[in-house]
Design an enzyme around this catalytic site. Structure first.
Site, short mmCIF file in Angstrom:
data_model
loop_
_atom_site.label_atom_id
_atom_site.label_comp_id
_atom_site.label_asym_id
_atom_site.label_seq_id
_atom_site.Cartn_x
_atom_site.Cartn_y
_atom_site.Cartn_z
N SER A 132 62.28 52.10 51.68
CA SER A 132 62.49 52.24 50.23
C SER A 132 63.86 52.86 49.97
O SER A 132 64.57 52.48 49.03
CB SER A 132 61.42 53.14 49.61
OG SER A 132 60.15 52.61 49.88
N ARG A 243 62.64 38.52 44.93
CA ARG A 243 61.29 39.01 44.58
C ARG A 243 60.46 37.96 43.86
O ARG A 243 59.22 38.02 43.88
CB ARG A 243 61.43 40.29 43.75
CG ARG A 243 61.80 41.46 44.64
CD ARG A 243 62.21 42.71 43.94
NE ARG A 243 62.54 43.71 44.95
CZ ARG A 243 63.37 44.73 44.75
NH1 ARG A 243 63.97 44.90 43.59
NH2 ARG A 243 63.61 45.59 45.73
N GLN A 337 34.35 40.26 48.03
CA GLN A 337 33.11 40.82 47.46
C GLN A 337 32.15 39.70 47.04
O GLN A 337 30.95 39.76 47.31
CB GLN A 337 33.47 41.70 46.24
CG GLN A 337 32.34 42.56 45.74
CD GLN A 337 31.97 43.68 46.72
OE1 GLN A 337 32.76 44.05 47.58
NE2 GLN A 337 30.76 44.18 46.60
N ILE A 338 32.69 38.65 46.42
CA ILE A 338 31.84 37.52 45.98
C ILE A 338 31.20 36.82 47.18
O ILE A 338 30.07 36.38 47.12
CB ILE A 338 32.67 36.55 45.10
CG1 ILE A 338 32.92 37.20 43.73
CG2 ILE A 338 31.98 35.20 44.94
CD1 ILE A 338 33.88 36.45 42.81
N GLY A 340 30.28 38.29 49.77
CA GLY A 340 29.35 39.23 50.42
C GLY A 340 29.71 39.41 51.89
O GLY A 340 30.89 39.44 52.25
N GLY A 341 28.70 39.47 52.74
CA GLY A 341 28.93 39.67 54.18
C GLY A 341 29.80 38.59 54.79
O GLY A 341 30.61 38.85 55.69
N GLU A 364 59.97 43.68 50.54
CA GLU A 364 60.98 43.40 49.50
C GLU A 364 60.84 44.39 48.32
O GLU A 364 61.02 44.03 47.16
CB GLU A 364 60.92 41.93 49.05
CG GLU A 364 61.29 41.03 50.21
CD GLU A 364 61.72 39.62 49.85
OE1 GLU A 364 62.03 39.38 48.67
OE2 GLU A 364 61.76 38.78 50.76
N GLU A 368 55.81 50.75 44.05
CA GLU A 368 56.40 51.97 43.47
C GLU A 368 57.88 51.74 43.17
O GLU A 368 58.40 52.14 42.13
CB GLU A 368 56.22 53.16 44.43
CG GLU A 368 54.78 53.65 44.60
CD GLU A 368 53.91 52.72 45.45
OE1 GLU A 368 54.45 51.89 46.21
OE2 GLU A 368 52.67 52.84 45.35
#
Ligand code: FAD
Length: 382
Positions: A132, A243, A337-338, A340-341, A364, A368
């Protein structure tokens, strides 16, 4: 304001999409698993003009606009974020600065070679104490007649070991601070340049990232990019533009995760109904789409602004990057998450996209740093 893509932009997007789906997708899981650099794919992309998209044809490029470049990176990242970052580094942090700041001789030789995809380029700014804090460069370049002698270590260099050309920032006058940094075109064949072992990364495992060591590397004055002391400006102007490519990578990852989630939610059943029929899942899918479309608008707008003469666009590319890459991380996490496992299994691509997304808010310029850029511009009234 025109929200329509031109026929040429649509054509480029569709050609890259088809190539990604038919030629890149079949081997992607295997290449990631075995950390195999996609050389054969890059040769095809070179033939398609995708390795030097914005560079004029007279210097070996395809002469497209910045938005076409963004669309291409998006389509590559939707299938293979590793390929997307290799291509984006070549286009935007190597070809772009050599095109904008190089001498005619450099453009006719080095740029023509890299933009046409005959060889790859890399960008070497980061050092162990200087990520940075990019101005804190320790690599030294000392003038010796018609040469400079470079010594130092650059870390986290994408395409290291695969690239033939490195754009290296080095201190020529430590007392002058940022005005003492100079940019050089260093060849992989220059005696004294050594590449370290590839980093064992969380994601983007088919792309290569390594340190480069410079030990008394002699670089001719004719391979200095820009004037002595102009390296920091070149490095920052490059990132200002590049960017948009990382924002595009974020959008591609987010789209892949969204599409996978829609498909999975439409088939997987729990409690006697499809996942998509549970309102909380349906709303998550709605939120994903809102974020993707907002990320596209910011990124496409930044790409268009970057080509308007006299416009300062650093704030706009930073806004696009921070939003699109944070959206990519949030959407990839939701997709896992959708699922699941099964989202936690390497059998399903959302696991890979989740890991690949993670670095987009880091390289790049971290999120922050983007917020520092954005707020500085806003507070200065720009
Ligand atoms: C896969 C990968 C590929 C990369 N490819 C390249 C490449 O091709 N070429 C190249 O030159 N570099 C490359 N990098 C380096 C990358 O750009 C840096 O890692 C990045 O800029 C962050 O620097 P750092 O890792 O030193 O983190 P640091 O600068 O040490 O930051 C650590 C944390 O502190 C935060 N922070 C730092 N300063 C401030 C501040 N003033 N205010 C608030 N928070 C702050 C950061 O946001 C971050 O969260 C790559 C990195 C990775 C992981």
């Amino acid at each position: 304001m025109n929200f329509e893509l031109t026929e040429e932009q649509l054509r480029i997007r569709d050609v890259v999409k088809e190539f990604a789906e038919t030629k890149i997708a079949p081997g992607v899981a295997e290449r990631e698993k075995h950390e195999r650099f996609p050389r054969e794919i890059l040769s095809h992309l070179a033939e398609m003009g995708i390795l030097g998209m914005m560079v004029p044809e007279s210097y070996g490029g395809a002469g497209t606009d910045a938005l076409s470049y963004v669309l291409a990176i998006e389509e590559l990242a939707r299938v293979c974020p590793s390929t997307a970052v290799i291509v984006s580094v070549n286009n935007s942090v190597f070809c772009y600065p050599v095109w904008k700041f190089g001498s005619e001789e450099q453009k006719k030789s080095v740029l023509a070679e890299v933009a046409s995809g005959k060889s790859l380029g890399a960008y070497a700014l980061t050092e162990s104490q200087s990520g940075s804090d990019a101005a804190n460069q320790k690599t030294r370049a000392v003038r010796d007649g018609e040469h400079y002698v470079l010594n130092g270590t650059k870390v986290w260099i994408t395409n290291a070991g695969e690239a033939r050309w490195y754009l290296v920032m080095a201190m020529t006058d430590p007392a002058a601070g940022t005005r003492g940094i100079t940019a050089f075109l260093v060849s992989a064949e220059d005696p004294g340049l050594r590449v370290g072992s590839p980093e064992d990364k969380m994601g983007l495992r088919a792309s290569k990232t390594a340190a480069i060591y410079l030990e008394d590397v002699r670089v001719a004055v004719s391979r200095r990019l820009g004037g002595e002391g102009e390296g920091f400006t070149i490095a920052m102007r490059t990132l200002d533009h590049s960017r948009i490519g990382i924002a595009a990578q974020g959008i591609g990852i987010a789209r892949a995760c969204f599409e996978a989630s829609v498909e999975y939610a439409a088939t997987r059943e729990t409690f006697g109904k499809k996942l998509a029929e549970h309102e909380i899942i349906a709303f998550q899918i709605a939120d994903m789409k809102v974020q993707i479309e907002a990320a596209k608008l910011l990124t496409y707008r930044a790409a268009a602004l970057s080509e308007k003469p006299g416009i300062r666009f650093s704030k706009d590319t930073s806004m696009a990057k921070v939003f699109a890459t944070e959206a990519a991380n949030a959407i990839a996490a939701r997709a896992v998450q959708i699922f699941g496992g099964y989202g936690y299994s390497r059998e399903y691509p959302v696991e890979r996209f989740y890991r690949d997304a993670r670095v987009t808010t880091i390289y790049e310029g971290t999120s922050e740093i983007q917020r520092i850029v954005i707020s500085k511009h806003l507070l200065a009234g720009r």
